[in-house]
Design an enzyme around this catalytic site. Structure first.
Site, short mmCIF file in Angstrom:
data_model
loop_
_atom_site.label_atom_id
_atom_site.label_comp_id
_atom_site.label_asym_id
_atom_site.label_seq_id
_atom_site.Cartn_x
_atom_site.Cartn_y
_atom_site.Cartn_z
CG HIS A 65 -5.86 -1.91 -0.19
ND1 HIS A 65 -5.20 -1.45 -1.31
CD2 HIS A 65 -5.22 -1.36 0.87
CE1 HIS A 65 -4.21 -0.67 -0.96
NE2 HIS A 65 -4.19 -0.60 0.36
CG ASP A 103 -7.29 -2.44 -3.75
OD1 ASP A 103 -8.05 -1.68 -3.11
OD2 ASP A 103 -6.05 -2.43 -3.63
CB SER A 140 -0.96 -0.05 1.20
OG SER A 140 -1.95 0.92 1.12
#
Length: 265
Positions: A245, A216, A99
């Site tokens: 995600h 996601d 991320s």
């Protein structure tokens, strides 16, 4: 407990807590906002058993690292990572960023070069954010941070409104996020939402893998992973079907298999 000093603030040391296990080519796992090194629990043992030296650490303000008042920006996070790499004398190291952690990886390569690097993995990479969403998250973090984190981690691990993660594990990760410095949680939103890493990404010249959850909803592949992959010459992409995600956690077996195949190629 192992710590490395990365700076000082008001006469006190600012340090990162890290864990170092295994032997072989080193892999540094960089957690995303607002999590901690504990988000890599599903990777460490598997990677060590596959023949890697695995280093996890808490960003400043998170986990067991110093809860400093300042330094929650991409350049400082990246400098902290560089200090850790230097402290451990790592060479032929693979950097794995999840991320917003991918921002540190890209900035590291652009700032410090790739001489020490073997490979790069960017998992669910974040390229900026909708400005209104970032503003809303900042306000929510200031006013009711725990509720904001609760909602956020529900979205991180959900597909079409259904959780892909068991609730005890989600709450365990929520507690880790809630234990972070309140200022770190809030200030870090700006670090990743304002990031425009394309100029950094085009400077990456080592083999790179982009791994993305196909479903996601927080940073859809078209808005994040596809652009990242297009910016890095020769990069490879793996999409994990039906994954959100937080794919390294929800679909860790598929994710580990894909990443280890790339690292060991």
């Amino acid at each position: 407990m192992p710590h490395v000093v990365v700076g000082s603030e008001n006469g006190a040391e600012v340090s990162l807590y890290y864990e170092d296990a295994g032997a072989g080519d080193p892999v540094v796992l960089i957690h995303g906002w607002p999590l901690s090194r504990r988000s890599w629990d599903s990777q460490v043992q598997t990677f060590v058993e596959a023949g890697h030296r695995v280093i996890t650490y808490d960003r400043r303000g998170f986990g067991r690292s110093t809860h400093a008042w300042d330094g929650y920006d991409l350049d400082t996070f990246t400098a902290d990572l560089h200090t850790l790499v230097e402290h451990l004398g790592l060479t032929r190291v693979s950097l794995v960023g999840f991320s917003s952690g991918g921002g540190e990886v890209a900035r590291y390569a652009a700032t410090f070069g790739t001489d020490r690097l073997h490979r790069i993995v960017l998992a669910g990479p974040v390229i900026g954010a909708d400005r209104q969403m970032a503003a809303d998250l900042t306000i929510a973090s200031r006013r009711h941070r725990i509720s904001m984190l609760d909602d956020l981690l529900t979205r991180f691990f959900s597909v079409d409104g259904e959780s892909a993660l068991d609730e005890p594990t989600r709450r365990y990760l929520l507690q880790a996020a809630a234990d972070a410095s309140a200022k770190a949680v809030t200030d870090s939103i700006g670090a990743w939402s304002n990031a425009e890493p394309l100029a950094d990404l085009i400077r990456i010249d080592v083999p790179t893998l982009v791994v993305h959850g196909e479903q996601d909803a927080f940073m859809p592949y078209e808005a994040g992973g596809r652009q990242v992959a297009a910016a890095i010459a020769g990069s490879a992409t793996v999409l994990i079907p039906s994954a959100p995600h937080g794919v390294p956690i929800t679909h860790h077996e598929q994710w580990n298999q894909a990443v280890l195949a790339f690292l060991n190629d």
